[in-house]
Design an enzyme around this catalytic site. Structure first.
Site, PDB file in Angstrom:
ATOM      1  N   GLU A 130       5.012  -8.364   2.695  1.00  0.00           N
ATOM      2  CA  GLU A 130       6.347  -8.903   1.956  1.00  0.00           C
ATOM      3  C   GLU A 130       6.820  -9.951   2.964  1.00  0.00           C
ATOM      4  OE1 GLU A 130       8.986  -4.999   0.754  1.00  0.00           O
ATOM      5  OE2 GLU A 130       7.105  -4.684   2.394  1.00  0.00           O
ATOM      6  N   LYS A 184       6.594   7.444   3.244  1.00  0.00           N
ATOM      7  CA  LYS A 184       6.480   5.944   3.078  1.00  0.00           C
ATOM      8  C   LYS A 184       5.512   5.258   3.904  1.00  0.00           C
ATOM      9  CE  LYS A 184       9.250   3.456   1.163  1.00  0.00           C
ATOM     10  NZ  LYS A 184       9.602   3.002   0.125  1.00  0.00           N
ATOM     11  N   SER A 229       9.059   4.638   7.287  1.00  0.00           N
ATOM     12  CA  SER A 229      10.568   4.940   6.861  1.00  0.00           C
ATOM     13  C   SER A 229      11.087   5.501   7.980  1.00  0.00           C
ATOM     14  CB  SER A 229      10.699   5.034   5.577  1.00  0.00           C
ATOM     15  OG  SER A 229      12.051   5.579   5.548  1.00  0.00           O
ATOM     16  N   HIS A 276       0.401 -11.727 -17.998  1.00  0.00           N
ATOM     17  CA  HIS A 276       1.760 -11.243 -18.103  1.00  0.00           C
ATOM     18  C   HIS A 276       1.775  -9.890 -17.441  1.00  0.00           C
ATOM     19  CE1 HIS A 276       2.097 -14.122 -21.415  1.00  0.00           C
ATOM     20  NE2 HIS A 276       0.911 -13.694 -21.662  1.00  0.00           N
TER      21      HIS A 276
END
Ligand code: ARG
Length: 459
Positions: A291, A284, A278, A157
């Site tokens: 992704e 960043k 970024s 979980h």
């Protein structure tokens, strides 16, 4: 003007929109090498059987090689009016060698031709997927070997459950990718039969030798039923299904890398080679490759659903619907190979942060189960009672804002007086993982045994 391949029956040419919906050359040109290979095998067989002359077969074989080099050099005149790769190649062959080109299509149809080309193409993609998976498994194995005893929290979980090792976690993916690999091997073995010679649907009256063309194309045997040979695309569905399952596995590892590389986890640091910055936020480091790998299942499963839907309910034998098979498989295959390569590269260049993982493993009461097991083993409590006692100890620790190992013996005894000093030995995460000696468990010895088995398997 009427079509040169079947113009005999037609007075007028197709409407422009008919041509647009009908043509597949825009994408099936990718089958050119398979098409030429199949035609060369067919022509050689026709000559060996005395169906065409040796000199015609020779002209065809050589002419096809010229066509091949034109395509590879990028100066082949692809023509939409000629619909697909099969007719583009044959028409060009005619321009190059003249009349003998017209004998190539003896005892053959585009229906068995396209089924053959596409099987050859998908078979190559199975091999590419197998290679890509082998490289990925090797990358995961190296990570596992380096960190066979590095402790990290195991989750259920996404809540801290029990300590596991980094090696164990990596080996879980090795198992998944290993099954993916075997799915591509199985699919390859099943698809490796030749449709060539099934002709349009019924076979042919010419004395062809289907065993010879099957052998020449590396197939194990000719397909046994001509209707089946031209009308099924289950080999493509199997490839897509295997690709979808593999993409699901990739997406889960990709997701974990996204989570683990976040500032809140920092279990891993991704190499600059696999990160992006970024344009506005200077701090960043984004895990874009992970992704994108996570997202690939979307289009790969989309392609799978698309082809299942195209094939569902089609009456035998060939219907033009089946021309819609290729773009789906091309796109799925391209993206799967890219995702496999990116994941292998990303994993090879990944740094696992041993200290961060170990600190996280020690937090969150991850050894509560070990404590309950101690009460069973050393104090003779039934597991359910031990679970209850341990739950009270966790509540006590939580109320004091400390870990289980920070409770004093007196505090522990206040919950259950059978507890002794000995208990602190099981609260450490290293002891916890070392105790998980059951086959397939997370104990470093077990993990190393699995790494050895896989290395032998890949050798
Ligand atoms: N371009 C077609 C395809 O991809 C080739 C087979 C055409 N056969 C036919 N009878 N129209 O399926």
């Amino acid at each position: 003007a009427a079509n040169s391949m079947w113009g005999g029956r037609f007075a007028a040419g197709p409407d422009a929109i008919m041509e647009a919906i009908n043509a597949s050359i825009g994408f099936d040109r990718r089958l050119y090498a398979q098409d030429i290979r199949g035609s060369r095998a067919h022509a050689a067989m026709l000559a060996a059987q005395g169906i065409i002359s040796d000199s015609d077969a020779k002209a065809i074989g050589e002419g096809l090689l010229t066509v091949l080099s034109e395509i590879e050099a990028g100066d082949f005149p692809f023509r939409t009016a000629l619909e697909d790769i099969h007719m583009n190649v044959e028409a060009r062959l005619k321009e190059i060698i003249g009349e003998p080109a017209g004998r190539l299509h003896t005892g053959r149809s585009r229906n068995d031709q396209v089924a053959t080309d596409f099987r050859l193409w998908v078979r190559d993609q199975c091999d590419a997927a197998i290679e890509g998976l082998q490289a990925l498994i090797r990358a995961a194995l190296s990570q596992a070997e380096a960190g066979a005893d590095w402790v990290m929290p195991g989750f259920t979980h996404l809540q801290t459950a029990q300590p596991v090792t980094w090696g164990h976690h990596m080996m879980a993916y090795v198992e998944m990718f290993g099954r993916d690999l075997s799915r591509f091997q199985d699919a390859r073995a099943r698809m490796n039969e030749s449709p060539l010679g099934a002709a349009a649907l019924a076979g042919t009256g010419y004395p062809i030798d289907r065993d010879a063309t099957a052998r020449a194309l590396g197939f194990d045997r000719p397909m046994a039923n001509s209707l089946d040979a031209v009308s099924d695309r289950d080999f493509a569905l199997e490839f897509l299904s295997a690709a979808s399952i593999c993409a699901v596995h990739l997406s889960r590892l990709a997701e974990e890398l996204v989570i683990w590389s976040s500032a809140q986890f920092r279990f891993v640091s991704m190499s600059d080679k696999w990160s992006t910055g970024s344009s506005i936020m200077p701090q960043k480091r984004n895990p874009d490759a992970a992704e994108l790998i996570r997202a690939k299942i979307g289009r790969i499963l989309g392609a799978t659903v698309a082809l299942f839907t195209v094939m569902k309910g089609l009456p035998l034998a060939y219907s033009k619907d089946m021309q819609e098979d290729k773009e789906q498989v091309f796109d799925a295959a391209d993206n799967l190979m890219l995702a496999l390569a990116a994941m292998a590269g990303m994993l090879s260049d990944l740094t696992a942060n041993r200290d961060k993982m170990e600190a996280a493993a020690s937090a969150g009461f991850s050894t509560a189960t070990d404590l309950a097991d101690w009460l069973v083993r050393e104090a003779g409590l039934p597991f359910r009672d031990a679970h209850h006692v341990t739950g009270s100890l966790v509540a006590l620790a939580e109320s004091k804002g400390v870990d289980l190992s920070d409770l004093t013996l007196a505090q522990m005894k206040s919950v259950h007086d059978a507890i002794t000093d000995d208990i602190f030995g099981v609260l450490g995460v290293h002891n916890s993982v070392a105790s998980r000696q059951s086959y397939g468990g997370t104990a470093p010895d077990q993990v190393r045994a699995q790494i050895t088995r896989w290395k032998e398997k890949l050798a």
